[in-house]
Scaffold this motif. Structure first.
Motif, PDB file in Angstrom:
ATOM      1  N   PHE A 299      45.717  47.919  54.354  1.00 19.53           N
ATOM      2  CA  PHE A 299      45.035  47.864  53.589  1.00 19.53           C
ATOM      3  C   PHE A 299      44.992  47.551  51.720  1.00 19.53           C
ATOM      4  O   PHE A 299      44.873  45.897  51.536  1.00 19.53           O
ATOM      5  N   VAL A 303      46.259  44.644  49.820  1.00 16.77           N
ATOM      6  CA  VAL A 303      45.487  43.348  48.438  1.00 16.77           C
ATOM      7  C   VAL A 303      45.880  43.621  47.390  1.00 16.77           C
ATOM      8  O   VAL A 303      45.539  43.415  46.319  1.00 16.77           O
ATOM      9  N   SER A 335      40.737  39.295  51.820  1.00 17.00           N
ATOM     10  CA  SER A 335      40.766  40.623  53.005  1.00 17.00           C
ATOM     11  C   SER A 335      39.030  40.749  53.244  1.00 17.00           C
ATOM     12  O   SER A 335      38.050  40.436  52.605  1.00 17.00           O
ATOM     13  N   PRO A 337      37.626  44.319  53.622  1.00 16.47           N
ATOM     14  CA  PRO A 337      37.363  45.028  54.049  1.00 16.47           C
ATOM     15  C   PRO A 337      37.051  45.952  55.144  1.00 16.47           C
ATOM     16  O   PRO A 337      35.896  45.411  55.442  1.00 16.47           O
ATOM     17  N   GLU A 414      35.881  34.857  51.455  1.00 12.78           N
ATOM     18  CA  GLU A 414      36.644  35.347  51.585  1.00 12.78           C
ATOM     19  C   GLU A 414      37.449  33.888  52.565  1.00 12.78           C
ATOM     20  O   GLU A 414      38.647  33.903  51.780  1.00 12.78           O
ATOM     21  N   VAL A 423      43.323  39.244  55.810  1.00 10.89           N
ATOM     22  CA  VAL A 423      43.176  41.177  56.250  1.00 10.89           C
ATOM     23  C   VAL A 423      42.265  40.973  56.529  1.00 10.89           C
ATOM     24  O   VAL A 423      41.114  40.928  55.976  1.00 10.89           O
ATOM     25  N   HIS A 425      39.807  44.150  58.459  1.00 17.12           N
ATOM     26  CA  HIS A 425      39.979  45.673  58.500  1.00 17.12           C
ATOM     27  C   HIS A 425      38.266  45.947  59.313  1.00 17.12           C
ATOM     28  O   HIS A 425      37.342  45.950  58.296  1.00 17.12           O
TER      29      HIS A 425
ATOM     30  N   TYR B 267      38.697  46.500  44.300  1.00 15.43           N
ATOM     31  CA  TYR B 267      39.866  45.335  45.531  1.00 15.43           C
ATOM     32  C   TYR B 267      39.372  44.522  45.547  1.00 15.43           C
ATOM     33  O   TYR B 267      40.526  42.949  46.061  1.00 15.43           O
TER      34      TYR B 267
END
Lengths: 507, 382
Positions: A299, A303, A335, A337, A414, A423, A425, B267
């Motif tokens: 991950f 990113v 993404s 997370p 997102e 992506v 997760h 992030y």
């Protein structure tokens, strides 16, 4: 087998703003496996904590063997014969198994470790568990650590064992092993209370089940008398879709191409050892695996938070291995997370501020270095409506939102940019059925729109439900590839556990 | 039931029933007892009430101290108040004292907002003083407006540069900024000592100080009767600018972002290193400007004791103001009043001026406690 050992009578427990347990009445019978089933926030863990002396009930009583139970601390619960294994283990990693068992016992007493060791060996032999009592706990697998937790409570001679979501951290094989031993323990007379939100486990393991919804008991039933669908309905309060009507995917060009990337271990994030993977436009690739096998590292590399030491990542034809997180996002990479609070949100910020996080520097949200508040407000209100985010206003502090709504904030943020690659997760970890359903449907909508979706999940049901192709990650590599149609749970579980498998399917 | 489950070896440790109440905390959790719980939402009025309670408690503690020395608290507080706000002159002098504190308070507040613990306000203040003098020493003959602008810029740049030593080490090597900023305070003091004993020393004295600056470099004063100079206006303006920066700009968003959650910020593509460097540069510049104002507004010559702990007091002020730029103004005036009023108090009642430090410390401790207390509530359980 019908004698009541533990009676919970109209227990009410309030927290600021919520009634976690509302006149909960349950009777637990001696020598049964009793599941407490409910969605997140239904009050399962609160009930367990009341039984374990963490909380005192505001109203109502608990009786054990007919005697009223007055618990001040978990220590009292253990003394009374009630033990609990929490979701997060309470072990000291650098200490041995024996030391972990005796820790917390009165330090003023002289401890005879060899006697403890002998009794532990006896336990382990009795249950066919192979653990060296002198092994360092930090070096044991997660499953083995769970054994240590369980045997720790048994060592204190408890009659009632409470397990809070014990399977969350286990492989399918690990779950079977746990269930085998729990059944053994029940047959030997131990009473087991299992807290879970997984219907399958309830059906497979329990004798009786009590369903909680919004702090209230919906009902207690004999597991043999009900179907999974009935329990789901009791739990959610309406009918639940177990299968999405998923159209066959029509994958296009490769969007994500990962070619043999290596990434040394970053603290607690695992490492990658030559991982290769392709995700094409309009398909969901499910990456199954037990946590800690490199999902976090993958991950991070995708990113742009970590740079792989070798190997290449191409997204939409652009080499992104060396690009910054910001540049990668601008290529159309979204993404979700795994840890939404730690990695995805600024909890001190307003909801609307979190909705533009990552795009706060680009048009129209920023003009000449200034925040464009009109644009931010407009976008936030649209997102809150479009994603059904339950918040009093866009200016509400993010901290006050529930887990499901926090995830909706992330999803809204997102997905708003119509990403080429998504992506995700563990996108439904910790969410209740309704919120999970919502998130999954959104992921499929993204696929149907033509996005490439990489779904990393420990929840195999979710992988099967959503994926067009499945890959298994183990120890930083892809160890097998398959499709939901070809795969079976057992072989998938074996791959996840690291059993050597022949690569199947095409990349 | 199997033996291994029910059997308890005699040596099995169990807390004896009678020992339950050994733990004093468990007293709080008796049935029907008052119980402390965390609040879900902390509303502004919760914070306000606890803040007021903290200030009341601070006053009570200090009154107790005054009683211990055998003086009358009422007289002392009256003297303190009159010294700070009793007359127009004393009020203006309070603002004089508050001026550098506003700037060093802002310096600390903006860094703390980003989660960067800049304890180097004192050193960055010195850097500002030195930057000002450096330009004066070099181009003292320039026309006044130009000289002012150059001195101002130099002071800000010097403060920013000194802060950047710490932030550079932090970003490049992960060096703890608390340690480096504290240590750099000493480093710059020794550099200044050297300069004042050598190149910068006034030729007509043995003291470690520079020459007195020319009258043309004095910051204009607002009223002939007081020492209140333009530095105060600069400080107020700086507070507004910092407020605007934090709330309205993308940089401010990112400063608050890394302060709230540095991992999530990373992030989501915020360049944490760049924002850290920018924040510390702004923080250092604010402290440097405080030095500029003190030198040109009050002292007019560089001396080793010119800072008087202004940089450190700025930290307290930022915390008391809960890192709010406009709150910093209020807190700085409060602390300026303490400094100013204590002189009058000493003069009238004989209570040592040093009591101010006790007051400052007590207030800080109580305000910090209040910040935590406001997150909890007490409720009776059944």
């Amino acid at each position: 087998m019908t004698e009541t050992i533990l009676a919970v009578d109209r227990v009410t427990k309030r927290f600021p703003g919520v009634i976690a347990n509302d006149a909960v009445t349950v009777d637990i019978r001696r020598g049964e496996i009793h599941c407490v089933l409910g969605e997140n926030g239904a009050g399962k863990t609160t009930l367990a904590d009341v039984l374990y002396g963490v909380y005192r009930p505001d109203e109502g009583t608990v009786t054990l063997n007919g005697e009223p139970l007055e618990l001040q601390t978990p220590g009292d619960a253990i003394a009374a014969g009630i033990g609990m294994v929490h979701q997060h283990f309470e072990l000291v990693p650098p200490m041995s198994v024996v030391e972990n068992v005796v820790i917390g016992t009165s330090a003023s007493q002289w401890l005879d470790l060899s006697e403890v060791r002998g009794r532990l060996n006896e336990f382990f032999r009795n249950y066919d568990v192979e653990i060296d009592p002198d092994a360092e706990v930090g070096r044991l697998s997660v499953g083995e650590q769970q054994w240590v937790e369980i045997f720790k409570t048994l060592y204190f001679g408890v009659e009632v064992l409470i397990l809070d979501e014990p399977t969350a951290v286990l492989t399918p094989q690990g779950v079977q092993e746990l269930f085998r031993i729990l059944r053994r323990m029940r047959d030997e007379g131990l009473t087991i209370i299992l807290i879970t939100h997984k219907l399958k486990e309830v059906m497979e393991l329990s004798d009786r089940v009590t369903v909680l919804r919004l702090g209230k008991v919906v009902g207690t039933v004999n597991t043999a008398d009900v179907q999974m669908r009935d329990l789901a309905q009791m739990m959610v309060g309406r009918e639940v879709l177990f299968q999405f009507d998923k159209e066959r995917s029509d994958p296009g060009e490769p969007v994500l191409e990962v070619d043999g990337i290596h990434l040394p271990s970053v603290t607690g994030r695992g490492s990658l050892k030559g991982l290769s993977l392709t995700v094409r436009a309009g398909e969901v690739v499910g990456l199954a695996g037990v946590s800690g096998n490199g999902q976090n590292a993958l991950f991070d590399a995708l990113v742009g938070v970590e740079k792989p030491s070798s190997g290449g990542i191409r997204i939409g034809g652009v080499d992104t291995a060396e690009l910054s997180a910001n540049r990668i996002a601008q290529l159309g990479v979204a993404s979700v997370p795994a840890d939404r609070i730690a990695q995805g949100l600024l909890m001190d910020f307003k909801v609307k501020e979190n909705l533009v996080l990552g795009r706060h520097r680009s048009n129209p949200f920023s003009r000449g270095g200034l925040l464009n508040r009109g644009a931010i407000d407009g976008f936030a209100n649209k997102s809150i409506e479009g994603f059904d985010i339950r918040t009093p206003s866009a200016s509400q502090s993010t901290r006050t939102l529930s887990g499901g709504n926090l995830q909706k904030v992330i999803m809204a943020r997102e997905l708003s940019g119509e990403p080429k690659l998504l992506v995700a997760h563990q996108p439904t970890r910790g969410l209740d059925i309704s919120a999970s359903e919502y998130v999954r449907r959104r992921l499929l909508e993204e696929r149907d729109r033509g996005a490439a979706v990489l779904l990393m999940s420990e929840d195999l049901d979710e992988i099967f439900q959503l994926s067009d192709r499945i890959a298994v990650i183990y120890d930083g590599r892809i160890v097998s590839k398959t499709t939901p149609e070809q795969a079976d749970l057992e072989s998938l579980g074996l791959s996840m556990a690291g059993a050597d498998t022949v690569e199947a399917g095409s990349a | 039931m199997a033996d291994q489950v029910t059997d308890r070896a005699p040596s099995d440790p169990q807390p004896p029933d009678g020992d339950r109440r050994r733990d004093p905390l468990s007293m709080l959790f008796q049935p029907g007892a008052w119980r402390i719980e965390k609040r879900l939402v902390v509303r502004p009025w919760h914070e306000f009430v606890t803040l007021v309670a903290a200030l009341v408690a601070a006053v009570a503690i200090i009154a107790g101290l005054v009683l211990v020395i055998g003086k009358s608290p009422a007289d002392s507080f009256a003297a303190l108040y009159n010294g700070a706000f009793g007359t127009r002159e004393s009020t203006l002098e309070t603002l004089v004292q508050a001026t550098p504190l506003i700037l060093t308070g802002l310096a600390a507040a903006i860094a703390f907002r980003a989660g960067i613990w800049n304890i180097g306000g004192e050193g960055q203040f010195f850097a500002g003083v030195m930057g000002t003098w450096f330009v004066y020493d070099l181009w003292g003959g320039l026309p006044a407006p130009l000289l002012f602008v150059l001195m101002f810029i130099s002071a800000a740049v010097a403060g920013a540069a000194w802060a950047s030593v710490a932030s550079g080490l932090l970003v490049r090597y992960g060096t703890n900024e608390i340690l480096t900023t504290v240590m750099l305070n000493f480093v710059i003091l020794y550099i200044l000592s050297y300069l004042l004993a050598g190149p910068w020393q006034s030729p007509d004295t043995f003291y470690y100080q520079t020459q007195r600056m020319a009258d043309t470099t004095y910051l204009p004063r607002f009223f002939s009767v007081s020492r209140l100079h333009w530095g105060f206006a600069i400080a107020l303006l700086a507070a507004l600018v910092v407020y605007w920066l934090i709330r309205r700009t993308t940089l401010g968003y990112e400063i608050r972002g890394i302060g709230s959650n540095v991992v999530a910020s990373r992030y989501k593509g915020i360049r944490v290193g760049t924002v850290t460097l920018a924040t510390m540069a702004i923080s250092g510049a604010l402290a440097g400007i405080a030095g500029f104002g003190e030198l040109l507004g009050l002292h007019h010559r560089v001396q080793l004791d010119i800072a008087e702990g202004i940089g450190f007091t700025g930290i307290i002020i930022a915390l008391v103001a809960r890192l709010h730029p406009l709150g910093v103004i209020v807190a700085a005036i409060l602390f300026g009043a303490l400094v100013n009023g204590s002189t009058a108090m000493q003069y009238e009642t004989g209570i040592p001026k040093a009591l101010v430090f006790v007051i400052e410390g007590t207030t800080l401790a109580l305000v910090l406690i209040a910040a935590i207390v406001s997150r909890y509530r007490i409720r009776k359980t059944g």
